[in-house]
Scaffold this motif. Structure first.
Motif, short mmCIF file in Angstrom:
data_model
loop_
_atom_site.label_atom_id
_atom_site.label_comp_id
_atom_site.label_asym_id
_atom_site.label_seq_id
_atom_site.Cartn_x
_atom_site.Cartn_y
_atom_site.Cartn_z
N VAL A 123 14.84 -103.32 -28.06
CA VAL A 123 14.99 -102.75 -26.72
C VAL A 123 15.37 -103.88 -25.77
O VAL A 123 14.59 -104.81 -25.58
CB VAL A 123 13.68 -102.08 -26.25
N ASN A 124 16.57 -103.82 -25.22
CA ASN A 124 17.12 -104.92 -24.42
C ASN A 124 16.93 -106.27 -25.11
O ASN A 124 16.53 -107.25 -24.50
CB ASN A 124 16.48 -104.93 -23.02
N GLY A 125 17.20 -106.28 -26.41
CA GLY A 125 17.18 -107.53 -27.17
C GLY A 125 15.83 -107.95 -27.71
O GLY A 125 15.73 -108.98 -28.36
N THR A 126 14.79 -107.17 -27.43
CA THR A 126 13.45 -107.54 -27.86
C THR A 126 12.93 -106.50 -28.85
O THR A 126 13.03 -105.30 -28.58
CB THR A 126 12.51 -107.59 -26.63
N PRO A 127 12.38 -106.96 -30.00
CA PRO A 127 11.83 -105.98 -30.94
C PRO A 127 10.53 -105.39 -30.42
O PRO A 127 9.63 -106.13 -30.01
CB PRO A 127 11.61 -106.81 -32.22
N ARG A 128 10.43 -104.06 -30.41
CA ARG A 128 9.25 -103.41 -29.84
C ARG A 128 8.93 -102.13 -30.58
O ARG A 128 9.82 -101.50 -31.15
CB ARG A 128 9.52 -103.02 -28.38
N TRP A 129 7.65 -101.70 -30.49
CA TRP A 129 7.32 -100.32 -30.83
C TRP A 129 7.82 -99.47 -29.66
O TRP A 129 7.32 -99.58 -28.55
CB TRP A 129 5.82 -100.11 -30.90
N THR A 130 8.79 -98.58 -29.91
CA THR A 130 9.31 -97.80 -28.79
C THR A 130 8.27 -96.82 -28.26
O THR A 130 8.27 -96.50 -27.07
CB THR A 130 10.58 -97.03 -29.20
N CYS A 131 7.35 -96.38 -29.11
CA CYS A 131 6.36 -95.39 -28.67
C CYS A 131 5.33 -95.98 -27.72
O CYS A 131 4.69 -95.26 -26.96
CB CYS A 131 5.66 -94.76 -29.86
N ARG A 132 5.17 -97.30 -27.75
CA ARG A 132 4.17 -97.94 -26.90
C ARG A 132 4.82 -98.80 -25.83
O ARG A 132 4.15 -99.65 -25.23
CB ARG A 132 3.21 -98.79 -27.75
N VAL A 186 8.45 -105.74 -36.64
CA VAL A 186 8.79 -106.39 -35.38
C VAL A 186 8.88 -107.91 -35.55
O VAL A 186 9.83 -108.56 -35.10
CB VAL A 186 7.77 -106.02 -34.27
N CYS A 187 7.91 -108.51 -36.27
CA CYS A 187 7.91 -109.97 -36.45
C CYS A 187 9.13 -110.41 -37.26
O CYS A 187 9.75 -111.43 -36.97
CB CYS A 187 6.63 -110.43 -37.14
N TYR A 188 9.48 -109.60 -38.25
CA TYR A 188 10.62 -109.90 -39.12
C TYR A 188 11.91 -109.87 -38.32
O TYR A 188 12.80 -110.70 -38.52
CB TYR A 188 10.64 -108.87 -40.24
N ALA A 189 12.01 -108.92 -37.39
CA ALA A 189 13.20 -108.82 -36.54
C ALA A 189 13.23 -109.94 -35.52
O ALA A 189 14.31 -110.36 -35.08
CB ALA A 189 13.23 -107.47 -35.83
N ALA A 190 12.07 -110.46 -35.13
CA ALA A 190 12.02 -111.51 -34.10
C ALA A 190 12.32 -112.89 -34.69
O ALA A 190 12.66 -113.81 -33.95
CB ALA A 190 10.64 -111.53 -33.44
N MET A 247 25.47 -108.52 -33.37
CA MET A 247 25.40 -107.50 -32.33
C MET A 247 24.15 -107.70 -31.48
O MET A 247 24.22 -107.68 -30.27
CB MET A 247 25.38 -106.11 -32.97
N THR A 248 23.00 -107.93 -32.10
CA THR A 248 21.76 -108.00 -31.34
C THR A 248 21.50 -109.41 -30.86
O THR A 248 21.43 -110.33 -31.65
CB THR A 248 20.58 -107.55 -32.20
N ARG A 249 21.36 -109.55 -29.56
CA ARG A 249 20.98 -110.86 -29.04
C ARG A 249 19.52 -111.11 -29.34
O ARG A 249 18.67 -110.30 -29.00
CB ARG A 249 21.21 -110.91 -27.54
N PRO A 250 19.21 -112.24 -29.95
CA PRO A 250 17.82 -112.48 -30.30
C PRO A 250 16.93 -112.71 -29.09
O PRO A 250 17.39 -113.20 -28.06
CB PRO A 250 17.88 -113.73 -31.17
N ALA A 251 15.69 -112.35 -29.22
CA ALA A 251 14.72 -112.54 -28.15
C ALA A 251 13.99 -113.85 -28.39
O ALA A 251 13.30 -114.00 -29.36
CB ALA A 251 13.74 -111.38 -28.17
N ARG A 252 14.22 -114.82 -27.51
CA ARG A 252 13.75 -116.16 -27.86
C ARG A 252 12.96 -116.93 -26.82
O ARG A 252 12.09 -117.71 -27.18
CB ARG A 252 14.97 -117.03 -28.20
N ALA A 253 13.32 -116.80 -25.55
CA ALA A 253 12.85 -117.78 -24.59
C ALA A 253 11.36 -117.67 -24.32
O ALA A 253 10.94 -117.13 -23.31
CB ALA A 253 13.64 -117.64 -23.29
N HIS A 254 10.56 -118.15 -25.27
CA HIS A 254 9.12 -118.25 -25.04
C HIS A 254 8.69 -119.67 -25.39
O HIS A 254 9.42 -120.40 -26.07
CB HIS A 254 8.36 -117.20 -25.86
N PRO A 255 7.52 -120.11 -24.91
CA PRO A 255 7.19 -121.54 -24.94
C PRO A 255 7.32 -122.20 -26.32
O PRO A 255 7.88 -123.29 -26.42
CB PRO A 255 5.73 -121.57 -24.47
N LEU A 256 6.84 -121.56 -27.38
CA LEU A 256 6.87 -122.25 -28.67
C LEU A 256 8.29 -122.35 -29.23
O LEU A 256 8.61 -123.31 -29.93
CB LEU A 256 5.94 -121.55 -29.67
#
Lengths: 245, 113
Positions: free
Chosen positions: A69-78, A156-160, B1-10
Motif C-alpha cells: 500500500v503506497n509502497g509499504t507492505p501491510r495487512w490491508t484489513c488492519r 509482510v516481512c518477506y516483501a519488506a 514495479m514496487t518501490r521498496p519501503a526503506r527509510a527507517h533508522p536501521l
C-alpha cells in the motif's frame, strides 16, 4: 458510517508481473472509517468484478490480505485508509518479492517452500503413546520461542526484505524466525537439521540486519533478532563440531 | 514495479555502514601511496603535507575521521547485535554509533583548526 462527497483516487495493479501488468485507477467513495481492504472490496463489488484479491478473516488473524500500500507492505484489513493516503491517493499492489498470479494476488509458493527449506517444520520427539510432558514457560529457551511464535505467515516481512529482493535463494525472515522458534522448542527434535538448513547458501548469514522485517511486522515480532540468534547458534555449533572432531 | 519501503533508522544505519566502508576502501590505497612517498619522494611528501594546513583539507579530514568512526562504531553495533543475546535497543545503538562518530570527528576537527 457516513459517506462523504469526497472520492479517493485508487491505483490498483492489474494483470501479472512486469510488462504484462498495469495500474488501473478507480474513484472510490471516501468514508469516515474504512480500511484498505474495504476499498479493494468496493472496487471489486461496485466497479470491476474481475479484480482478483485475497482475504479471509478481515480482522488481522489469518494473514492472507497483505499487499503493498503506497509502497509499504501491510495487512490491508488492519490498515485505516486515512493513515496511508497521500494527496487523496492510494497505490495498491501485490506483495513484493513474489511472483504475481493475477492483480493483487501474489504467488506464495516460493515463500512457503522456503519454510520447508529452512526446516521450519515440526520434528516430533514423542508418539501419541507417550505421556505429555509439560512445557516450562520460564526457561530462556521457551521465552525465546514464545517471542516469535505468533507469526501468521502473512509475508509482510518477506516483501519488506531487500536481501530477499537481491538474492532469490535467501530463505527470508519468516522462515528463519520459525526455524529459530523451533530450535528453542523443547519438544522439537530437529536441532541438527535446522542448523544445517539455516547455515547453507541461502541461510541466516545472508541477513544484513537492515531490520525492515522487524520494522514492518504487523504483529510486532522481531525476525531480525531471531535471525541474529540463528547466526550465534550456527557459529557456536560449527566451533563445537570442530573442537569435537 | 514496487518501490521498496526503506527509510527507517536501521536501514539508514545499514546504508551508512556500507557507504562509509566503501569510501574508506577507496581512501586506503591513496593513503598508503602518500605514506610510501616518505621513502620514495620525501620532498613531494613534504609539499603534500603543507597542503593539509588548508582549511578545506582540514574539513575533508574531518569527513574522513567521521567515516572511520561511524564505520567502527557501526561495526561494534553489528557485532553486539549478532553475537550478544537479544540487545533489544537497536535503534538507540545505531543512533549512539552516529553520535559517537560525530563526537570523535568533531573533537578531531576542533583540535585541528
Amino acid at each position: 458510517m457516513a459517506a462523504t462527497t469526497q472520492e479517493l483516487q485508487v491505483s490498483v495493479w492489474r494483470g501479472s508481473d512486469g510488462a504484462e501488468g498495469r495500474f488501473d485507477t478507480f474513484a472510490v467513495p471516501a468514508y469516515e472509517s474504512q480500511t484498505v481492504l474495504d476499498v479493494v472490496t468496493w472496487i471489486q463489488q461496485q466497479a470491476d468484478p474481475t479484480l482478483t484479491y485475497r482475504f479471509a478473516c478481515r480482522v488481522g488473524m489469518c494473514g492472507s490480505c497483505a499487499m503493498m500500500v503506497n509502497g509499504t507492505p501491510r495487512w490491508t484489513c488492519r490498515t485505516h485508509v486515512k493513515k496511508v493516503t497521500q494527496d487523496n491517493h492510494l497505490r495498491i499492489e501485490p506483495l513484493r518479492n513474489m511472483p504475481v498470479i493475477k492483480d493483487l494476488v501474489a504467488d506464495m509458493d516460493p515463500f512457503f517452500d522456503k519454510w520447508v527449506g529452512a526446516e521450519a517444520l515440526h520434528h516430533p520427539t514423542a508418539t501419541r503413546d507417550d505421556a505429555i510432558v509439560p512445557v516450562d514457560a520460564a526457561t530462556p529457551e521457551r521465552q525465546a520461542a514464545d517471542a516469535g511464535i505468533e507469526c501468521i505467515n502473512c509475508g509482510v516481512c518477506y516483501a519488506a526484505c531487500d536481501t530477499v529482493a537481491g538474492n532469490p535463494d535467501y530463505l527470508g525472515p519468516a522462515a528463519l524466525q520459525r526455524a529459530w522458534t523451533l530450535l528453542n522448542d523443547a519438544k522439537d527434535g530437529g536441532r541438527e537439521a535446522i542448523l544445517d538448513a539455516v547455515s547453507g547458501a541461502g541461510g541466516c548469514h545472508n541477513c544484513h540486519s537492515m531490520g525492515s522485517c522487524t520494522h514492518y511486522c504487523p504483529n510486532a515480532l522481531d525476525p531480525m533478532s531471531a535471525i541474529a540468534g540463528l547466526k550465534r547458534e550456527t557459529v557456536r555449533h560449527a566451533l563445537r563440531r570442530k573442537r569435537d572432531a | 514495479m514496487t518501490r521498496p519501503a526503506r527509510a527507517h533508522p536501521l536501514w539508514l544505519a545499514f546504508v551508512l555502514h556500507r557507504l562509509s566502508g566503501l569510501a574508506l576502501a577507496l581512501f586506503l590505497p591513496l593513503h598508503f601511496w602518500v605514506l610510501a612517498q616518505a621513502l620514495t619522494a620525501p620532498e613531494q611528501l613534504d609539499a603534500f603535507l603543507r597542503l593539509t594546513d588548508n582549511p578545506a583539507v582540514k574539513l575533508a579530514e574531518f569527513g574522513l575521521v567521521f567515516l572511520l568512526a561511524v564505520h567502527f562504531f557501526g561495526g561494534l553495533r553489528l557485532l553486539a547485535l549478532e553475537l550478544l543475546p537479544w540487545p533489544a535497543r537497536h535503534k538507540t545503538l545505531a543512533a549512539a554509533a552516529v553520535a559517537l562518530a560525530f563526537f570523535v570527528s568533531g573533537t578531531f576537527f576542533l583540535e585541528a583548526i
